[in-house]
Design a protein around this motif. Structure first.
Motif, PDB file in Angstrom:
ATOM      1  N   SER A  97      50.894  56.476  20.463  1.00 20.97           N
ATOM      2  CA  SER A  97      49.994  56.660  21.599  1.00 20.97           C
ATOM      3  C   SER A  97      49.732  55.298  22.230  1.00 20.97           C
ATOM      4  O   SER A  97      50.211  54.275  21.746  1.00 20.97           O
ATOM      5  CB  SER A  97      48.669  57.290  21.147  1.00 20.97           C
ATOM      6  N   PHE A 101      43.739  54.866  22.992  1.00 20.94           N
ATOM      7  CA  PHE A 101      43.698  56.260  22.547  1.00 20.94           C
ATOM      8  C   PHE A 101      43.925  56.329  21.035  1.00 20.94           C
ATOM      9  O   PHE A 101      43.279  57.118  20.342  1.00 20.94           O
ATOM     10  CB  PHE A 101      44.756  57.071  23.290  1.00 20.94           C
ATOM     11  N   PHE A 142      51.538  61.104  21.924  1.00 16.32           N
ATOM     12  CA  PHE A 142      50.442  61.482  22.814  1.00 16.32           C
ATOM     13  C   PHE A 142      50.553  60.630  24.074  1.00 16.32           C
ATOM     14  O   PHE A 142      50.601  59.409  23.999  1.00 16.32           O
ATOM     15  CB  PHE A 142      49.083  61.219  22.147  1.00 16.32           C
ATOM     16  N   ARG A 143      50.581  61.279  25.257  1.00 16.38           N
ATOM     17  CA  ARG A 143      50.704  60.514  26.493  1.00 16.38           C
ATOM     18  C   ARG A 143      50.101  61.281  27.661  1.00 16.38           C
ATOM     19  O   ARG A 143      49.749  62.469  27.526  1.00 16.38           O
ATOM     20  CB  ARG A 143      52.160  60.144  26.765  1.00 16.38           C
ATOM     21  N   ILE A 144      50.007  60.619  28.842  1.00 16.20           N
ATOM     22  CA  ILE A 144      49.268  61.184  29.971  1.00 16.20           C
ATOM     23  C   ILE A 144      50.162  61.856  31.004  1.00 16.20           C
ATOM     24  O   ILE A 144      49.761  62.027  32.140  1.00 16.20           O
ATOM     25  CB  ILE A 144      48.420  60.093  30.659  1.00 16.20           C
ATOM     26  N   LYS A 156      49.444  70.768  26.076  1.00 16.46           N
ATOM     27  CA  LYS A 156      48.352  70.030  26.693  1.00 16.46           C
ATOM     28  C   LYS A 156      47.208  69.953  25.697  1.00 16.46           C
ATOM     29  O   LYS A 156      46.732  70.976  25.197  1.00 16.46           O
ATOM     30  CB  LYS A 156      47.896  70.725  27.975  1.00 16.46           C
ATOM     31  N   ARG A 254      43.315  62.695  34.293  1.00 14.99           N
ATOM     32  CA  ARG A 254      44.661  62.915  33.760  1.00 14.99           C
ATOM     33  C   ARG A 254      44.594  63.874  32.582  1.00 14.99           C
ATOM     34  O   ARG A 254      43.598  63.939  31.859  1.00 14.99           O
ATOM     35  CB  ARG A 254      45.294  61.597  33.275  1.00 14.99           C
ATOM     36  N   VAL A 256      46.167  64.903  28.892  1.00 16.46           N
ATOM     37  CA  VAL A 256      46.845  64.298  27.741  1.00 16.46           C
ATOM     38  C   VAL A 256      47.745  65.359  27.112  1.00 16.46           C
ATOM     39  O   VAL A 256      47.290  66.468  26.807  1.00 16.46           O
ATOM     40  CB  VAL A 256      45.837  63.783  26.690  1.00 16.46           C
ATOM     41  N   ALA A 309      49.317  58.122  26.220  1.00 18.90           N
ATOM     42  CA  ALA A 309      47.978  58.493  26.668  1.00 18.90           C
ATOM     43  C   ALA A 309      47.176  57.268  27.015  1.00 18.90           C
ATOM     44  O   ALA A 309      46.915  56.426  26.174  1.00 18.90           O
ATOM     45  CB  ALA A 309      47.291  59.305  25.566  1.00 18.90           C
TER      46      ALA A 309
END
Length: 310
Positions: A97, A101, A142-144, A156, A254, A256, A309
């Protein structure tokens, strides 16, 4: 092929080096190199690229990795059955991540997970670059931004709101101006992110005083009075010493997303970690314990250059 060679292959793939793999399984580095060469000769394939940054899986190595992990799962289950531990989870889980985060959101999840599953080792890698799920650089990311890579299953996890922040002693700017104000923002590699563009549009006369790929660094400098920063509200709350600045228009939020390779969708430790993450952080994704078939698979495409994220 011998199972011991498969274990060595997995250790090298996870550690990224012969030395790290040797320490992980208690072998010498020359032994690791010798057994890897034997495995590659037996398969007739080169499994790793030897780079200045370490050992990186080739396309063939990534394919072998998926099968090797399933072999490992069965071997561990076999050992648990014989030792009477039943369904106790063990093994390694690598999670990636962004910096803030990982520190502020995932470490509480990891702490509870480790207590519940003491035989599982969790490796948290915080980095602004994208890790490849196909090449097993990480098990969970984990990302945006939603994933576009082939064979990635995603959900999501949550919605994050953002706001403009300043230290209490900093005079608030006027929307459409910003003269005399310093901006603390992401570096030029992330200038196209919605919150960065929003800040520059509403404060066109402000000067950029600091750029970084670390939201944590921006938040700390902002709290120290160095300038204005658009931050995730969850991060601002945890850092403290910050107040939100109203410019008459909310900053863009946003979503995640969490993703993993479809070959891992039935891995026990991964699914247990997902359940824990959704229980503690989730606000709109699939519920804990959801059937893997209900997960959303990404469409094949070139991966976007988007940070985790953040």
């Amino acid at each position: 092929m011998e199972w011991s060679d498969i274990r060595i292959f997995l250790a090298i793939a996870r550690a990224g080096s012969l030395g790290g793999a040797a320490r992980a399984i208690g072998q010498t580095q020359p032994t690791m190199g010798r057994r890897l060469r034997a495995l590659e000769q037996a398969l007739g394939q080169t499994l790793f690229q030897r780079t200045s940054d370490g050992f990186v899986l080739t396309a063939e190595g990534a394919a072998v990795f998926a099968h090797a992990e399933r072999m490992e799962e069965e071997a561990l289950a076999f050992a648990r059955q014989l030792s009477g531990r039943g369904r106790e989870l063990d093994g390694m889980l690598r999670v990636s991540s962004s910096d803030w985060f990982g520190v502020h959101m995932l470490t509480p999840v990891i702490a509870g997970f480790i207590r519940a599953h003491p035989r599982v080792a969790v490796e948290l890698v915080t980095d602004a670059r994208l890790f490849s799920l196909a090449r097993r650089e990480a098990d969970l990311v984990f990302r945006i931004r939603a994933f576009d890579e082939a064979d990635v299953v995603q959900r999501k996890l949550m919605r994050m709101e953002y706001a403009l922040y300043a230290a209490p002693g900093v005079a608030p700017p006027r929307a459409g101006g910003g003269e005399g104000h310093a901006l603390l923002t992401l570096d030029t590699g992330f200038a196209d992110l919605p919150d960065v563009a929003w800040m520059r549009r509403l404060l066109p006369a402000a000067r950029v005083a600091f750029g970084s790929n670390s939201r944590e660094a921006q938040a700390r400098l902002c709290a120290a009075g160095a300038g204005l920063a658009v931050l995730p509200c969850l991060l601002a709350e945890r850092v403290g010493g910050l107040r939100a600045v109203d410019l008459g228009e909310p900053a863009p939020g946003r979503d995640v997303w969490v993703g993993y390779h479809r070959d891992l969708r039935r891995q026990g430790r991964l699914r247990a970690f997902l359940d824990a993450a959704f229980e503690q952080l989730g606000d709109g994704g699939a519920p804990p314990g959801a059937d893997p078939a209900a997960d959303r698979s990404a469409h094949p495409s070139a991966p976007p250059s988007t940070p985790p994220a953040g």
